[in-house]
Enzyme design. Structure first.
Site, PDB file in Angstrom:
ATOM      1  N   LYS A  99     -30.936 -53.525 -59.571  1.00 36.88           N
ATOM      2  CA  LYS A  99     -32.103 -54.259 -59.086  1.00 36.88           C
ATOM      3  C   LYS A  99     -32.373 -55.396 -60.062  1.00 36.88           C
ATOM      4  O   LYS A  99     -32.709 -55.156 -61.223  1.00 36.88           O
ATOM      5  CB  LYS A  99     -33.322 -53.342 -59.002  1.00 36.88           C
ATOM      6  CG  LYS A  99     -33.220 -52.247 -57.947  1.00 36.88           C
ATOM      7  CD  LYS A  99     -34.417 -51.309 -58.011  1.00 36.88           C
ATOM      8  CE  LYS A  99     -34.406 -50.302 -56.875  1.00 36.88           C
ATOM      9  NZ  LYS A  99     -35.517 -49.317 -56.999  1.00 36.88           N
ATOM     10  N   GLU A 110     -39.749 -50.343 -45.975  1.00 37.04           N
ATOM     11  CA  GLU A 110     -38.378 -50.834 -45.919  1.00 37.04           C
ATOM     12  C   GLU A 110     -37.787 -50.802 -44.517  1.00 37.04           C
ATOM     13  O   GLU A 110     -36.578 -50.908 -44.334  1.00 37.04           O
ATOM     14  CB  GLU A 110     -37.507 -50.043 -46.899  1.00 37.04           C
ATOM     15  CG  GLU A 110     -38.005 -50.225 -48.331  1.00 37.04           C
ATOM     16  CD  GLU A 110     -37.187 -49.468 -49.357  1.00 37.04           C
ATOM     17  OE1 GLU A 110     -36.248 -48.756 -48.953  1.00 37.04           O
ATOM     18  OE2 GLU A 110     -37.487 -49.592 -50.544  1.00 37.04           O
TER      19      GLU A 110
END
Length: 434
Positions: free
Chosen positions: A343, A207
């Site tokens: 999400k 990330e």
């Protein structure tokens, strides 16, 4: 005209070089929408199913041709022959859920269904000549989110010997999203210099955060605080810290086994000891948010944690709630956590995603719109964050184009909104008493 005339899916690659699904939707008037589906590394066991081929001769079994075929051969004919309009988002999402017929979207795959769901919304926005956030949120979508910037990676997202998966900075004291992004970038670059001076690695994880071999959790925290101060910002006022513990990744046989990631230096903690440890960190450092501090099935532990520190720290359920209104409703009823991580691929449609956000906000829980560790250049989550006035977004560090794309989209949206847009900073944490 808004009638769908073509739907096409293909196999493309995500930020980790793994296959994912891309879907394109076209209407008879020429309106067009394209969506790419993200993928997670640490996944909750109750998430909607990400359909993979399992054929080891292709992409080590991670191909998504089955999901692609399900779009092209099953979903597309239903949409085209049924003469669905791209403006019928809820009806289309409901149709796909029924077409799948399982509780976890295991037949068609959440990656197939979500690709279509988002592509339909993008085509509708294109049809109406509107930005996606405005189409999804109407005139009321105007709040720019506080970025939760994951600048140090641990756990399953890196090879660093730290159990916690993410160490984040939240620039809540900024006057605008633009300023918060600048603060985050300056902290990131100062952190890199500090790591170099210590002789530590500056390679980044999935990330975009650094993954150095810190001596432990507190070493990571102290180093981040040093980077914040180097920018001239004050921890606990301008910038707060956040963790994603991803505790389900090291919860084994009723024990939080830090040794799984930290080796011989890792402690083994009971649920009570895990709560004590997190409370100790909160009392010592300017921490404002903790995600998945307890295992997804340790609801008793979650309740103890919430009762202990839930009035002063945002306690985010990711694996706990998996963007699912049934799970969230149960959590709200039992007083578990005070925030949900959103999400889109955990649940599989835009409609269900918006339902989860609405349920959370009505209950006084915050909703944090989030990326996945396997991302793409798709920026839909930026638009969702603004459309729903979520107030917070979690989309990685200040490196890797798959992360920066989301931040850049928010900069564009902030410019478009101009004086009507707002950045609430600390007020976005309306679930806390402090």
């Amino acid at each position: 005209m808004p009638i769908i005339t073509d739907v096409y899916a293909r196999e493309v690659l995500d930020s980790r070089g793994n296959p994912t699904v891309e879907v394109e939707v076209l209407t008879e008037s020429g309106a067009f929408g394209r969506a790419l589906v993200p993928s997670g590394a640490s996944t909750g066991e109750h998430e909607a199913v990400e359909l993979r081929d399992g054929d080891k001769s292709r992409y080590l079994g991670k191909g998504v041709t089955k999901a692609v075929d399900n779009v092209n051969e099953i979903i597309a004919p239903e949409l085209i022959e049924g003469e669905f309009s791209v403006l019928e988002q809820v009806s289309i999402d409901k149709m796909m859920i029924q077409l799948d017929g399982t509780e976890n979207k295991g037949k068609l795959g959440a990656n197939a269904i979500l690709g279509v769901s988002i592509a339909v919304a993008r085509a509708a926005a294109d049809l109406l000549g509107q930005p996606l956030y405005k189409y999804l949120g109407g005139f009321n979508g105007k709040q720019l989110p506080v970025p939760m910037m994951n600048i140090v990676n641990g756990g399953s997202h890196s090879d660093a010997p730290i159990a916690f998966q993410e160490f984040m900075v939240l620039p809540v004291g900024a006057e605008s999203f633009k300023e918060s992004l600048r603060w985050g970038a300056e902290i990131f670059h100062n952190l890199k210099s500090i790591l170099k001076n210590r002789g530590l690695e500056t390679a980044v994880g999935d990330e975009g955060g650094f993954a150095p071999k810190f001596e432990g959790t507190e070493d990571a925290v102290e180093t981040i605080l040093e980077a914040i101060k180097a920018v001239g910002l004050e921890p606990g006022k301008d910038v707060f810290l956040g963790f994603d513990c991803a505790s389900s990744e090291f919860f084994e046989d009723g024990v939080y086994n830090y040794a799984k990631f930290e080796g011989e230096n890792g402690a083994k903690r009971s649920a009570e000891e895990q709560v004590d440890y997190l409370e100790e960190l909160v009392n010592k450092y300017p921490i404002i948010t903790i995600e998945d501090g307890m295992d997804e099935n340790d609801w008793d532990g979650w309740k103890v944690l919430t009762d202990r520190i839930g009035d002063k720290v945002q306690l985010v359920g990711d694996d706990l709630f998996v963007t699912n209104t049934v799970k969230l409703s149960e959590g709200i009823e039992k007083g578990i956590g005070n925030s949900i991580l959103i999400k889109v691929n955990q649940i599989g449609t835009l409609t269900e995603t918006f339902d989860a956000i609405e349920m959370a906000q009505k209950a006084g829980y915050t909703a944090v719109v989030s990326h996945r560790s396997g991302e793409t250049e798709d920026t839909t989550i930026s638009d969702i964050a603004v459309a729903t006035n979520a107030g917070q977004i979690k989309t990685g560090s200040l490196s890797r184009t798959d992360r920066i794309a989301k931040y850049n989209q928010l900069l564009r949206i902030e410019d478009e909104l101009y004086e009507t847009g707002k950045f609430d900073g600390l007020k976005s944490f309306y679930n806390l008493s402090k």
